[in-house]
Write an enzyme that holds these catalytic residues in place. Structure first.
Site, PDB file in Angstrom:
ATOM      1  N   LYS A  71       0.819  -1.219   0.000  1.00  9.36           N
ATOM      2  CA  LYS A  71       0.000   0.000   0.000  1.00  9.36           C
ATOM      3  C   LYS A  71       0.849   1.264   0.000  1.00  9.36           C
ATOM      4  CE  LYS A  71      -2.605   0.303   3.583  1.00  9.36           C
ATOM      5  NZ  LYS A  71      -1.752   1.140   4.467  1.00  9.36           N
ATOM      6  N   THR A  73       3.948   1.527  -0.950  1.00  6.26           N
ATOM      7  CA  THR A  73       4.667   1.545  -2.226  1.00  6.26           C
ATOM      8  C   THR A  73       3.789   2.125  -3.329  1.00  6.26           C
ATOM      9  OG1 THR A  73       5.925  -0.413  -1.528  1.00  6.26           O
ATOM     10  CG2 THR A  73       5.915   0.097  -3.879  1.00  6.26           C
ATOM     11  N   ARG A  94       2.185   8.721   7.094  1.00  8.81           N
ATOM     12  CA  ARG A  94       2.497   8.624   8.516  1.00  8.81           C
ATOM     13  C   ARG A  94       3.986   8.342   8.709  1.00  8.81           C
ATOM     14  NH1 ARG A  94      -0.711   3.731  10.374  1.00  8.81           N
ATOM     15  NH2 ARG A  94      -0.194   3.114   8.256  1.00  8.81           N
ATOM     16  N   LYS A 105       6.929  -6.522  10.945  1.00  8.71           N
ATOM     17  CA  LYS A 105       6.372  -5.813   9.793  1.00  8.71           C
ATOM     18  C   LYS A 105       7.418  -5.042   9.005  1.00  8.71           C
ATOM     19  CE  LYS A 105       2.648  -2.552   8.668  1.00  8.71           C
ATOM     20  NZ  LYS A 105       3.439  -1.406   8.183  1.00  8.71           N
ATOM     21  N   ALA A 273      -3.403   1.708  12.866  1.00  8.38           N
ATOM     22  CA  ALA A 273      -4.812   1.647  12.460  1.00  8.38           C
ATOM     23  C   ALA A 273      -5.560   0.503  13.128  1.00  8.38           C
ATOM     24  CB  ALA A 273      -4.921   1.524  10.947  1.00  8.38           C
ATOM     25  N   PHE A 301      -3.408  -0.314   7.254  1.00  9.03           N
ATOM     26  CA  PHE A 301      -4.006  -1.634   7.097  1.00  9.03           C
ATOM     27  C   PHE A 301      -5.134  -1.621   6.062  1.00  9.03           C
ATOM     28  CE2 PHE A 301      -2.176  -2.119  11.504  1.00  9.03           C
ATOM     29  CZ  PHE A 301      -1.132  -2.929  11.097  1.00  9.03           C
ATOM     30  N   PHE A 381       2.875  -8.642  -9.830  1.00  7.85           N
ATOM     31  CA  PHE A 381       4.016  -9.541  -9.639  1.00  7.85           C
ATOM     32  C   PHE A 381       4.285 -10.270 -10.955  1.00  7.85           C
ATOM     33  CE2 PHE A 381       2.975  -8.623  -5.360  1.00  7.85           C
ATOM     34  CZ  PHE A 381       4.022  -8.999  -4.544  1.00  7.85           C
ATOM     35  N   TRP A 409       6.933  -0.781  -7.876  1.00  7.73           N
ATOM     36  CA  TRP A 409       8.088  -1.301  -7.131  1.00  7.73           C
ATOM     37  C   TRP A 409       9.298  -1.389  -8.063  1.00  7.73           C
ATOM     38  CZ3 TRP A 409      11.851  -4.943  -7.095  1.00  7.73           C
ATOM     39  CH2 TRP A 409      12.516  -5.177  -5.879  1.00  7.73           C
TER      40      TRP A 409
END
Length: 556
Positions: A71, A73, A94, A105, A273, A301, A381, A409
């Site tokens: 998210k 990215t 954030r 994470k 979140a 999230f 991907f 990415w």
């Protein structure tokens, strides 16, 4: 393939004053933290206050899975792509917490060629905002216990202290502690608790405050304890407001950094979140809207957590009007929701995709309930097949939302051009009729049940006796008209992390309820969610190091 930190460390950054110039910010309107970080001055915020607002785009996602969604990215890549398309754009994010950086994470700077830099600074101490919040929180705790020790003029009941100490680290042994042991001069013996800094009410206050005046007023309203007669005791009564504000004097100012492509990125505040409201600061977002034509922000999230709180709490408090929402998904994550093990996600599996895509379907429906146009983007991907991509695209279009592939990415802004085009077209051709999902004049239970049933898909809500009693007390004190911030696990729409896909008709259990009177919302804790996380068996901290030359390795 290079790692994220290798890509970030090889980046060629430009001086932050040159990044600021893209937003027509003068050098004397910045407080510099070296060459690549700066804070906005109050003079800048005041100067642009009457500028016309740009368009606000929220990036959210399906429920996170071990397969990854990307998210942040996508958020960074979309901002870069909008600039590449000739738009005056800025990203509003954030700040990362140290807890997940050293836990499981990792950091929160994006990934690949869609990152904000300097990545190591951002993920570690940055400009010290979180330290300021931690110390302001713990100063209040110290002043509270000192007041009791020095005669307890306010008649505080030590068994009804609700203010907890905090630390920006995953440290499970501090969840429940005993303080005041030793001699009489060492304080009153009582049970105490720690939460992670990002769950502190002061974090929420900093992120919702309009300015220093508003910050101090909110700090003063914090309820720290109750008297023997059941009356609330506030930080203002403890005479702690001025000192806390002094610790937050610089932390309240939004930070400016850049992406790998030198797109301006305003990074400020960082509530989780799943246990807090999950959005960057109101000051950062509103200032961004005055500085740029397009503002890309994100909420933590899945859309059931961060986006719901963004739309029901932050936008309501700040008077924001989001004009489009991007929901991020991956074919891998959808197949994981369809029951495919993480080790087998690379192969084509249309049956699992059809089973798992219902998770995305629920998030689309939820955002549409708020009246906002939706664009689904698939973080691509190399293992995704044409059949899978075609199925997902058709599924989204049948549900009235736009669809775009993204490869940010690997390709940065260039890989986000398809998404940027869809976002621009949506903003130009579709109208947002944003409205919160519930009215504030509903009772606390009605608001909780609206979120549980409308957003999560629950069939019923139950309350532990302590939670029911807390709700009655909160309403009797006059806080029943506040919005609700639900604390729930992020992995499922339900309060059971093992229920993937789109569970329906389940029960949500409310374990604990308390009021954050300064932040201006009621917190309802569901299931087993913790406000102080723990480290996993193999924490990311195992792999982080510094070379003899002072170069950090292992961050991700």
């Amino acid at each position: 393939m290079k790692t994220d930190i290798e890509i970030a460390q090889e980046a060629s950054m430009i001086h932050i004053k040159d990044v600021a110039a893209k937003l027509d910010i003068r050098e004397d309107e910045l407080d510099f933290y070296g060459k690549y970080k700066a804070k906005f001055t109050d003079e800048l915020i005041d100067r642009v206050a009457d500028n016309k607002d740009g368009k606000l785009i929220l990036v959210t996602a399906i429920n996170p899975t071990p397969a990854g969604e990307g998210k942040t990215t996508i958020t960074v890549g979309l901002g870069q792509a909008l600039c590449k398309a000739g738009k005056k754009a800025v990203i509003a994010l954030r700040e990362p917490s140290l807890g997940p950086c050293f836990g499981i994470k990792g950091g929160a700077a994006g990934g690949g060629y869609s990152q904000v830099v300097p990545m190591e600074d951002l993920n570690l101490h940055f400009t010290g905002d979180f330290h300021g919040i931690t110390y302001a929180n713990n100063l209040l705790a110290a002043m509270l216990d000192n007041h009791i020790q020095q005669g307890n003029e306010l008649n505080i009941d030590p068994n009804q202290i609700v203010w907890k100490r905090c630390l920006d680290m995953n440290d499970r042994v501090l969840r429940n502690v005993v303080v005041g042991l030793g001699r009489k001069v060492d304080g009153v013996v009582r049970e105490d608790h720690f939460i992670i800094t990002v769950a502190s009410e002061i974090m929420a206050i900093l992120c919702l405050a309009k300015d220093m005046k508003d910050l101090k007023e909110r700090l003063g309203r914090i309820i720290v304890a109750y008297t023997y007669d059941g009356e609330p005791v506030t930080a203002k009564q403890l005479k702690a407001v001025g000192s806390m504000a002094a610790l937050l004097k610089d932390a309240i100012k939004p930070n400016l950094i850049q992406t790998l492509e030198h797109t301006p990125a305003i990074v400020h505040g960082g509530p989780f979140a799943n246990i807090a409201h999950g959005c960057n600061s109101v000051r950062a977002t509103k200032t961004a809207l005055k500085l740029a034509d397009y503002v890309v922000t994100e909420a933590g999230f899945g859309a059931d957590l961060g986006a719901e709180k963004f739309l029901d709490i932050k936008c309501r408090v700040a008077g924001l009007n989001p004009e489009a929402v991007v929901i991020v998904a991956t074919a891998r994550a959808l197949k994981y929701n369809g029951g495919v093990p993480k080790t087998e996600l690379s192969g084509e599996n249309l049956e699992a995709l059809k089973k798992g895509i219902v998770n995305l379907e629920k998030h689309i429906e939820n955002i549409q309930k708020f009246g906002i146009p939706v664009i689904v983007t698939l973080n691509r991907f190399i293992t995704d097949t044409d059949a899978e991509l075609s199925y997902i695209e058709n599924f989204c279009k049948e549900r009235g939302c736009e669809f775009a592939l993204a490869n940010v990415w690997e390709k940065g802004g260039e890989g986000g051009m398809e998404l940027a085009t869809k976002v621009i077209e949506t903003l130009e051709n579709k109208e947002s009729n944003y409205k919160p999902i519930y009215d504030l004049d509903l009772s606390i239970k009605e608001k909780i049940e609206t979120i549980a049933k409308e957003i999560y898909g629950a069939g019923s809500v139950t309350y532990d006796p302590a939670a029911a009693n807390a709700i009655a007390r909160i309403e009797s004190l006059g806080y029943g008209n506040l919005p609700v911030c639900m604390a729930k696990n992020q992995y499922s729409l339900s309060d059971d992390a093992t229920k993937l896909g789109r569970p329906e008709g389940f029960n949500i259990n409310i374990r604990e309820v308390y009021v954050n009177a300064g932040a201006g919302f009621v917190v309802a804790i569901t299931g087993t969610v913790m406000t102080m996380p723990g480290l996993p068996k193999q924490p990311a901290a195992f792999n982080i190091d510094v070379t003899d030359e002072g170069k950090i390795t292992g961050l991700f």
